[in-house]
Design an enzyme around this catalytic site. Structure first.
Site, PDB file in Angstrom:
ATOM      1  N   ASN A   1      15.123  30.073   8.329  1.00 29.53           N
ATOM      2  CA  ASN A   1      15.122  30.850   9.570  1.00 29.53           C
ATOM      3  C   ASN A   1      14.590  29.983  10.707  1.00 29.53           C
ATOM      4  O   ASN A   1      13.422  29.603  10.717  1.00 29.53           O
ATOM      5  CB  ASN A   1      14.243  32.096   9.429  1.00 29.53           C
ATOM      6  CG  ASN A   1      14.229  32.937  10.687  1.00 29.53           C
ATOM      7  OD1 ASN A   1      15.266  33.432  11.112  1.00 29.53           O
ATOM      8  ND2 ASN A   1      13.052  33.106  11.303  1.00 29.53           N
ATOM      9  N   GLU A   2      15.471  29.629  11.633  1.00 27.60           N
ATOM     10  CA  GLU A   2      15.095  28.833  12.802  1.00 27.60           C
ATOM     11  C   GLU A   2      14.351  27.561  12.419  1.00 27.60           C
ATOM     12  O   GLU A   2      13.373  27.177  13.069  1.00 27.60           O
ATOM     13  CB  GLU A   2      14.268  29.666  13.780  1.00 27.60           C
ATOM     14  CG  GLU A   2      15.008  30.871  14.338  1.00 27.60           C
ATOM     15  CD  GLU A   2      14.264  31.556  15.485  1.00 27.60           C
ATOM     16  OE1 GLU A   2      13.202  31.035  15.899  1.00 27.60           O
ATOM     17  OE2 GLU A   2      14.741  32.596  15.965  1.00 27.60           O
TER      18      GLU A   2
ATOM     19  N   ASP B   1      18.857  30.489  19.170  1.00 28.89           N
ATOM     20  CA  ASP B   1      19.942  30.431  20.157  1.00 28.89           C
ATOM     21  C   ASP B   1      19.607  29.359  21.189  1.00 28.89           C
ATOM     22  O   ASP B   1      19.524  29.631  22.382  1.00 28.89           O
ATOM     23  CB  ASP B   1      20.116  31.812  20.799  1.00 28.89           C
ATOM     24  CG  ASP B   1      21.298  31.888  21.739  1.00 28.89           C
ATOM     25  OD1 ASP B   1      22.294  31.193  21.484  1.00 28.89           O
ATOM     26  OD2 ASP B   1      21.218  32.641  22.730  1.00 28.89           O
TER      27      ASP B   1
ATOM     28  N   GLU C   1      19.082  38.593  14.383  1.00 32.39           N
ATOM     29  CA  GLU C   1      18.074  39.305  15.163  1.00 32.39           C
ATOM     30  C   GLU C   1      18.672  39.556  16.549  1.00 32.39           C
ATOM     31  O   GLU C   1      19.381  38.703  17.088  1.00 32.39           O
ATOM     32  CB  GLU C   1      16.782  38.488  15.351  1.00 32.39           C
ATOM     33  CG  GLU C   1      15.908  38.329  14.136  1.00 32.39           C
ATOM     34  CD  GLU C   1      14.679  37.465  14.402  1.00 32.39           C
ATOM     35  OE1 GLU C   1      13.994  37.122  13.427  1.00 32.39           O
ATOM     36  OE2 GLU C   1      14.427  37.118  15.580  1.00 32.39           O
TER      37      GLU C   1
END
Length: 533
Positions: free
Chosen positions: A151-152, A193, A253
């Site tokens: 995650n990220e 993003d 998300e």
């Protein structure tokens, strides 16, 4: 007796009738078993800790799951995303509660203390074991939608080298699921993003051999704030960027808080014809209210209070019903991606790190003649590494995910094993094995069989690829499934290394009679009945 037997069977069948069917990936979409598309109407579901623990596994507290499922249903949610689970815990009760209410689980494989570190990335035996323990603990449940291998992790242009390690994790977990006999649960990645890296990164995880790419791709996106629209929010640009993606893509998300209250009007766009050809829904952030104020409910003990955003999210999810087009009438293929060219903002290696193997590390370690003294604290290893690696080449234990990629044969071993390798290499090249009392000579084990093959494959420099199969032989099995019921989840999910029924036969198995059948059915029905509570 016949009536009692029939009652037991009927009770079991009625319970199983409530179970959801597994969702699968085919081409660029998620699919229900009846051939219709599956769209994610999700919400993040992980409560903050109270400071006394590293994280709270949201799938272990039956009373909390029963408390919250009512509100999840009011939100019209069909998926929850959980970020950390305890693989040694029993998840039967919560998974059953969600299963009975048509709710799928999208689970991250990492935890706050065990994950790929963006600043010093690696794909190690310890990480692989943690990830596969989570897989083993959740794979038997039919309502597991997928696993997220990071995650990220790649946060900006300064750490794109970490992408190679995440992609290796995806590759190995996918192969592990196949080789372990589990249902084919998809494995993907959830990214941020970030403007400079988002296009190159999306191509990176969807290019190359099919075995290496993600099964799905999630974006944590917060571009739509307040009363925006498809064009102004940037959604149109993101949709254009992903129009040729070959696997499902969704918002892992969403829910900008710059404008209050959040009306979640982006949901109308997400499930409109403008976006559903490309996107498969999204996960609103988040269920529980925490310090960041993204929650839609406030929880205190057994009491749940809905917050202002709750009603808006509920009405928006309830108002959208994307077309459930049959798979037979849709193209499941697309033109695919080309791997991103190396440039200033993208330097991830196309060659991926090797598959971690505990057997390889133990083999190497036992064949060393000069090793670190057990009394040396691991905090002091750094000084030893610095000294030894200033005198000899330490490529065998290093890993570099910057293009084109360079990985030592033993780069995934633990710190002590890697230290033993370089101490022994120094000893062989320069003589001596003391290092001011930090190392000692020992009798090395003779390498035979597979171990001999491993060392031969690594070569004298320890920089060649050692081929291993990512299954229980590559990763030692912990107790991640010891407390897991074997009756829930159906026949589609199994753990071949955990089940004794396939390898052992009872001495009484040759004596088949009515009492044995009744006992067996009673046991099965009893197990099912427990899970139906």
């Amino acid at each position: 007796m016949k009536l009692a037997l029939w009652s037991l069977v009927t009770a079991g069948l009625l319970c199983l009738a409530n179970a959801v069917s597994p969702v699968h990936v085919d081409g660029r979409y998620f699919w229900n078993q009846n051939g219709t598309r599956f769209f994610i109407k999700g919400i993040a579901y992980q409560r903050d800790t109270d400071g006394s623990s590293k994280y709270i596994d949201p799938l272990t507290d039956k009373s909390a799951c029963q408390r919250d499922v009512k509100y999840l249903k009011e939100l019209s949610v069909n998926t929850i995303r959980v970020y950390s689970v305890n693989s040694s815990a029993n998840h039967d009760d919560c998974m059953k509660v969600f299963d009975d209410n048509g709710i799928y689980v999208l689970s991250d494989l990492s935890s706050p203390d065990v994950s790929i570190n963006a600043e010093d990335p690696s794909w190690s035996v310890d990480l692989f074991k943690h990830y596969t323990d989570v897989v083993d603990s959740l794979a038997p449940y039919n309502n597991v939608l997928g696993f997220i291998a990071g995650n990220e992790v790649v946060q900006n242009a300064n750490n794109t080298n970490a992408a190679a390690f995440v992609k290796a994790a995806v590759r190995d977990v996918k192969k592990y699921i196949v080789n372990s006999g589990h249902r084919q649960i998809p494995v993907g990645y959830s990214t941020n993003d970030e403007e400079k890296t988002r296009v190159a990164m999306s191509h990176y995880f969807d290019c190359g051999d099919k075995e290496d790419i993600v099964d799905f791709y999630g974006i944590n996106i917060y571009e739509w704030c307040g009363d925006s629209n498809f064009q102004e929010s940037g959604y149109s640009e993101r949709t254009q960027e992903f129009k040729n993606y070959t696997v499902p893509v969704f918002f892992s998300e969403f829910g900008c808080i710059e404008v209050r209250p959040r009306k979640f009007t982006e949901i109308k766009a997400m499930f409109s014809d403008e976006m559903t050809d490309v996107w498969s829904g999204g996960v609103a952030y988040e269920y529980f209210q925490a310090a960041n104020k993204f929650g839609v409910v406030s929880v205190s003990g057994d009491s749940v209070s809905t917050l202002t955003d709750f009603s808006h999210l509920s009405s928006m999810y309830a108002s959208v019903q994307p077309s459930s087009t049959q798979s037979s009438s849709m193209s499941l293929t697309s033109s695919g991606q080309s791997c991103a060219a190396t440039q200033s903002a993208w330097k991830a290696a196309t060659d991926l790190p090797p598959t971690p193997s505990e057997d390889v590390c133990e083999c190497m370690d036992k064949s060393r003649e000069c090793v670190v003294v057990d009394s040396v604290d691991s905090d002091d290893y750094g000084d030893l590494f610095s000294y030894v690696c200033s005198k000899i080449n330490c490529d065998a234990i290093n890993a570099n995910g910057t293009y084109p990629g360079k990985y030592g044969s033993f780069s995934y071993c633990d710190a002590k094993q890697k230290l033993n390798y370089v101490l022994n290499a120094y000893h062989e090249q320069k003589g001596g094995c003391d290092f001011s009392g930090s190392a000692t000579s020992t009798s090395a084990a003779s390498a035979t069989g597979a171990c001999s093959s491993y060392l031969s494959a690594a070569g004298s420099s320890g920089t060649n690829v050692i081929s291993v199969t990512p299954d229980q032989n590559a990763v030692s099995k912990g107790n991640g499934t010891d407390n897991m019921s074997s009756t829930y989840g159906g026949s589609s999910g199994k753990n071949s290394s955990n089940s004794s029924s396939g390898n052992e036969k009872s001495a009484a198995s040759s004596s088949f009679n009515t009492n044995a059948i009744v006992a067996l059915v009673s046991m099965i029905a009893g197990g099912i009945a427990v899970l139906c509570i």
